[in-house]
Write a protein that holds these residues in place. Structure first.
Motif, PDB file in Angstrom:
ATOM      1  N   LYS A   1       6.185  -3.379   2.928  1.00  0.00           N
ATOM      2  CA  LYS A   1       6.573  -1.964   2.885  1.00  0.00           C
ATOM      3  C   LYS A   1       8.100  -1.883   2.801  1.00  0.00           C
ATOM      4  O   LYS A   1       8.802  -2.789   3.238  1.00  0.00           O
ATOM      5  CB  LYS A   1       6.140  -1.221   4.170  1.00  0.00           C
ATOM      6  CG  LYS A   1       4.682  -1.256   4.520  1.00  0.00           C
ATOM      7  CD  LYS A   1       3.772  -0.303   3.767  1.00  0.00           C
ATOM      8  CE  LYS A   1       3.998   1.156   3.798  1.00  0.00           C
ATOM      9  NZ  LYS A   1       3.235   1.906   4.813  1.00  0.00           N
TER      10      LYS A   1
ATOM     11  N   VAL B   1      -3.746   4.701  -2.182  1.00  0.00           N
ATOM     12  CA  VAL B   1      -4.835   5.129  -1.314  1.00  0.00           C
ATOM     13  C   VAL B   1      -5.534   6.352  -1.927  1.00  0.00           C
ATOM     14  O   VAL B   1      -4.879   7.296  -2.381  1.00  0.00           O
ATOM     15  CB  VAL B   1      -4.311   5.396   0.116  1.00  0.00           C
ATOM     16  CG1 VAL B   1      -3.309   6.524   0.157  1.00  0.00           C
ATOM     17  CG2 VAL B   1      -5.436   5.661   1.090  1.00  0.00           C
TER      18      VAL B   1
ATOM     19  N   MET C   1       2.067   1.286  12.523  1.00  0.00           N
ATOM     20  CA  MET C   1       1.022   0.937  11.546  1.00  0.00           C
ATOM     21  C   MET C   1       0.941  -0.579  11.370  1.00  0.00           C
ATOM     22  O   MET C   1      -0.153  -1.151  11.272  1.00  0.00           O
ATOM     23  CB  MET C   1       1.300   1.611  10.197  1.00  0.00           C
ATOM     24  CG  MET C   1       0.929   3.065  10.163  1.00  0.00           C
ATOM     25  SD  MET C   1       0.690   3.690   8.480  1.00  0.00           S
ATOM     26  CE  MET C   1       2.362   3.871   7.932  1.00  0.00           C
TER      27      MET C   1
ATOM     28  N   PRO D   1       0.826  -1.209   0.000  1.00  0.00           N
ATOM     29  CA  PRO D   1       0.000   0.000   0.000  1.00  0.00           C
ATOM     30  C   PRO D   1       0.862   1.261   0.000  1.00  0.00           C
ATOM     31  O   PRO D   1       2.020   1.237   0.433  1.00  0.00           O
ATOM     32  CB  PRO D   1      -0.744  -0.120   1.339  1.00  0.00           C
ATOM     33  CG  PRO D   1       0.253  -0.796   2.231  1.00  0.00           C
ATOM     34  CD  PRO D   1       1.141  -1.657   1.373  1.00  0.00           C
ATOM     35  N   GLY D   2       0.306   2.352  -0.466  1.00  0.00           N
ATOM     36  CA  GLY D   2       1.044   3.606  -0.400  1.00  0.00           C
ATOM     37  C   GLY D   2       0.290   4.732  -1.077  1.00  0.00           C
ATOM     38  O   GLY D   2      -0.762   4.517  -1.676  1.00  0.00           O
ATOM     39  N   SER D   3       0.868   5.924  -0.979  1.00  0.00           N
ATOM     40  CA  SER D   3       0.280   7.079  -1.653  1.00  0.00           C
ATOM     41  C   SER D   3       0.740   7.134  -3.111  1.00  0.00           C
ATOM     42  O   SER D   3      -0.001   7.565  -3.994  1.00  0.00           O
ATOM     43  CB  SER D   3       0.689   8.378  -0.954  1.00  0.00           C
ATOM     44  OG  SER D   3       0.360   8.316   0.410  1.00  0.00           O
TER      45      SER D   3
ATOM     46  N   LYS E   1      -2.813  13.300   4.270  1.00  0.00           N
ATOM     47  CA  LYS E   1      -1.771  14.267   4.654  1.00  0.00           C
ATOM     48  C   LYS E   1      -2.096  15.622   4.027  1.00  0.00           C
ATOM     49  O   LYS E   1      -2.574  16.532   4.681  1.00  0.00           O
ATOM     50  CB  LYS E   1      -0.402  13.816   4.148  1.00  0.00           C
ATOM     51  CG  LYS E   1      -0.006  12.417   4.539  1.00  0.00           C
ATOM     52  CD  LYS E   1       1.273  12.033   3.809  1.00  0.00           C
ATOM     53  CE  LYS E   1       1.621  10.577   4.014  1.00  0.00           C
ATOM     54  NZ  LYS E   1       2.648  10.106   3.087  1.00  0.00           N
TER      55      LYS E   1
ATOM     56  N   GLY F   1     -10.591   4.383   2.616  1.00  0.00           N
ATOM     57  CA  GLY F   1     -10.941   3.873   3.941  1.00  0.00           C
ATOM     58  C   GLY F   1      -9.804   3.071   4.527  1.00  0.00           C
ATOM     59  O   GLY F   1      -8.631   3.318   4.238  1.00  0.00           O
ATOM     60  N   LEU F   2     -10.162   2.076   5.344  1.00  0.00           N
ATOM     61  CA  LEU F   2      -9.138   1.314   6.061  1.00  0.00           C
ATOM     62  C   LEU F   2      -8.456   0.294   5.146  1.00  0.00           C
ATOM     63  O   LEU F   2      -9.114  -0.488   4.452  1.00  0.00           O
ATOM     64  CB  LEU F   2      -9.763   0.566   7.227  1.00  0.00           C
ATOM     65  CG  LEU F   2      -9.953   1.305   8.551  1.00  0.00           C
ATOM     66  CD1 LEU F   2     -10.492   0.347   9.610  1.00  0.00           C
ATOM     67  CD2 LEU F   2      -8.653   1.947   9.047  1.00  0.00           C
ATOM     68  N   LEU F   3      -7.132   0.284   5.226  1.00  0.00           N
ATOM     69  CA  LEU F   3      -6.346  -0.678   4.452  1.00  0.00           C
ATOM     70  C   LEU F   3      -6.752  -2.113   4.778  1.00  0.00           C
ATOM     71  O   LEU F   3      -6.861  -2.965   3.888  1.00  0.00           O
ATOM     72  CB  LEU F   3      -4.856  -0.456   4.766  1.00  0.00           C
ATOM     73  CG  LEU F   3      -3.880  -1.465   4.207  1.00  0.00           C
ATOM     74  CD1 LEU F   3      -3.858  -1.416   2.689  1.00  0.00           C
ATOM     75  CD2 LEU F   3      -2.480  -1.225   4.764  1.00  0.00           C
TER      76      LEU F   3
ATOM     77  N   PHE G   1      -7.727   1.970  -3.056  1.00  0.00           N
ATOM     78  CA  PHE G   1      -8.693   1.766  -1.978  1.00  0.00           C
ATOM     79  C   PHE G   1      -8.965   3.083  -1.263  1.00  0.00           C
ATOM     80  O   PHE G   1      -8.176   4.020  -1.301  1.00  0.00           O
ATOM     81  CB  PHE G   1      -8.214   0.697  -0.983  1.00  0.00           C
ATOM     82  CG  PHE G   1      -7.016   1.111  -0.153  1.00  0.00           C
ATOM     83  CD1 PHE G   1      -5.742   1.071  -0.676  1.00  0.00           C
ATOM     84  CD2 PHE G   1      -7.175   1.551   1.163  1.00  0.00           C
ATOM     85  CE1 PHE G   1      -4.638   1.458   0.080  1.00  0.00           C
ATOM     86  CE2 PHE G   1      -6.082   1.933   1.938  1.00  0.00           C
ATOM     87  CZ  PHE G   1      -4.811   1.881   1.388  1.00  0.00           C
TER      88      PHE G   1
ATOM     89  N   MET H   1      -0.790  -2.069  14.405  1.00  0.00           N
ATOM     90  CA  MET H   1      -2.223  -1.720  14.370  1.00  0.00           C
ATOM     91  C   MET H   1      -2.935  -2.555  13.305  1.00  0.00           C
ATOM     92  O   MET H   1      -4.002  -3.138  13.559  1.00  0.00           O
ATOM     93  CB  MET H   1      -2.362  -0.219  14.052  1.00  0.00           C
ATOM     94  CG  MET H   1      -3.772   0.252  13.882  1.00  0.00           C
ATOM     95  SD  MET H   1      -4.665   0.302  15.441  1.00  0.00           S
ATOM     96  CE  MET H   1      -4.298   1.970  15.964  1.00  0.00           C
ATOM     97  N   ASN H   2      -2.349  -2.649  12.128  1.00  0.00           N
ATOM     98  CA  ASN H   2      -2.975  -3.414  11.047  1.00  0.00           C
ATOM     99  C   ASN H   2      -3.079  -4.898  11.405  1.00  0.00           C
ATOM    100  O   ASN H   2      -4.077  -5.547  11.108  1.00  0.00           O
ATOM    101  CB  ASN H   2      -2.196  -3.234   9.738  1.00  0.00           C
ATOM    102  CG  ASN H   2      -2.474  -1.885   9.088  1.00  0.00           C
ATOM    103  OD1 ASN H   2      -3.553  -1.326   9.258  1.00  0.00           O
ATOM    104  ND2 ASN H   2      -1.510  -1.362   8.362  1.00  0.00           N
TER     105      ASN H   2
HETATM  106  O1  PNS Z   1       2.998   6.008   1.011  1.00  0.00           O
HETATM  107  P1  PNS Z   1       2.479   6.298   2.383  1.00  0.00           P
HETATM  108  O2  PNS Z   1       1.823   7.656   2.421  1.00  0.00           O
HETATM  109  O3  PNS Z   1       3.529   6.122   3.441  1.00  0.00           O
HETATM  110  O4  PNS Z   1       1.324   5.217   2.687  1.00  0.00           O
HETATM  111  C1  PNS Z   1       0.583   5.258   3.876  1.00  0.00           C
HETATM  112  C2  PNS Z   1      -0.604   4.292   3.792  1.00  0.00           C
HETATM  113  C3  PNS Z   1      -1.456   4.600   2.586  1.00  0.00           C
HETATM  114  C4  PNS Z   1      -0.101   2.877   3.691  1.00  0.00           C
HETATM  115  C5  PNS Z   1      -1.432   4.455   5.110  1.00  0.00           C
HETATM  116  O5  PNS Z   1      -1.678   5.812   5.326  1.00  0.00           O
HETATM  117  C6  PNS Z   1      -2.761   3.716   5.082  1.00  0.00           C
HETATM  118  O6  PNS Z   1      -2.787   2.512   5.182  1.00  0.00           O
HETATM  119  N1  PNS Z   1      -3.870   4.483   4.884  1.00  0.00           N
HETATM  120  C7  PNS Z   1      -5.224   3.926   4.823  1.00  0.00           C
HETATM  121  C8  PNS Z   1      -6.030   4.226   6.099  1.00  0.00           C
HETATM  122  C9  PNS Z   1      -5.682   3.241   7.202  1.00  0.00           C
HETATM  123  O7  PNS Z   1      -5.869   2.054   7.078  1.00  0.00           O
HETATM  124  N2  PNS Z   1      -5.152   3.792   8.299  1.00  0.00           N
HETATM  125  C10 PNS Z   1      -4.743   3.018   9.461  1.00  0.00           C
HETATM  126  C11 PNS Z   1      -3.282   2.628   9.368  1.00  0.00           C
HETATM  127  S1  PNS Z   1      -2.745   1.719  10.761  1.00  0.00           S
END
Ligand code: PNS
Length: 159
Positions: A88, A36, A102, A7-9, A41, A72-74, A70, A105-106
């Motif tokens: 990652k 995402v 993260m 996942p990423g921006s 940000k 919402g939540l990953l 996607f 949490m995930n």
């Molecule tokens: O490339 P990035 O900006 O470092 O990616 C961050 C990303 C998209 C992986 C993270 O912000 C994300 O998973 N966003 C979705 C919302 C979510 O699930 N947030 C809880 C993360 S513990």
């Protein structure tokens, strides 16, 4: 058929991202690179459609990689797809704090663990935000992003 999700921006995708994608594609049967929709940000430079198109272009040589997006939540997205692991890149110790948080949490929410690739040293200074800044002021980003991305940045900042 182990399936990984990166996942990423990806605003925009850099050689550092591509390196992680290529290395993951050698280890997993199927790799989903998901950008995402709502990075949260700041307002992204590139639209979701553009970011997906750019990822498609630079991963065209990798048959087991698909591009998705996607909102919402990953973890919700990953559970729906039956993903086995998140992947990652880790550039430096400074990435570790937030990435560890993260990942934990995930995993708590979904049971899906995160695997980390240490970024190749030649890419460890790269970030999409720095690339955007260098490109914004007319700097040469050809060693930081694939050619089609450098071209898109040039077009974006020449208008
Ligand atoms: O490339 P990035 O900006 O470092 O990616 C961050 C990303 C998209 C992986 C993270 O912000 C994300 O998973 N966003 C979705 C919302 C979510 O699930 N947030 C809880 C993360 S513990």
């Amino acid at each position: 058929m182990p399936k990984a999700l990166i996942p990423g921006s990806f605003d925009p995708v850099t050689f550092g991202h591509l390196d992680v994608i290529e290395r993951t594609a050698r280890l997993f049967d199927h790799v989903i690179v998901a950008t995402v929709a709502n990075p949260g940000k700041t307002t992204p430079l590139f639209s979701l459609t553009d970011r997906k198109e750019m990822l498609d272009e630079v991963t065209a040589h990798l048959p087991n990689v698909t591009i998705d997006a996607f909102e919402g939540l990953l973890v919700d997205f990953a559970l729906a797809l039956g993903v086995d692991a998140f992947v990652k890149g880790l550039r430096a110790v400074s990435d570790f704090d937030v990435e560890l948080q993260m990942a934990q949490m995930n995993e708590r929410m979904s049971g899906i663990a995160t695997l980390f690739f240490p970024t190749a040293p030649e890419h460890s200074f790269l970030s999409s935000s720095l690339v955007r800044e260098v490109a914004r002021f007319g700097g040469d980003v050809s060693s930081m992003v694939p050619a089609p991305i450098a071209q898109r940045l040039k077009e974006r900042f020449s208008s």
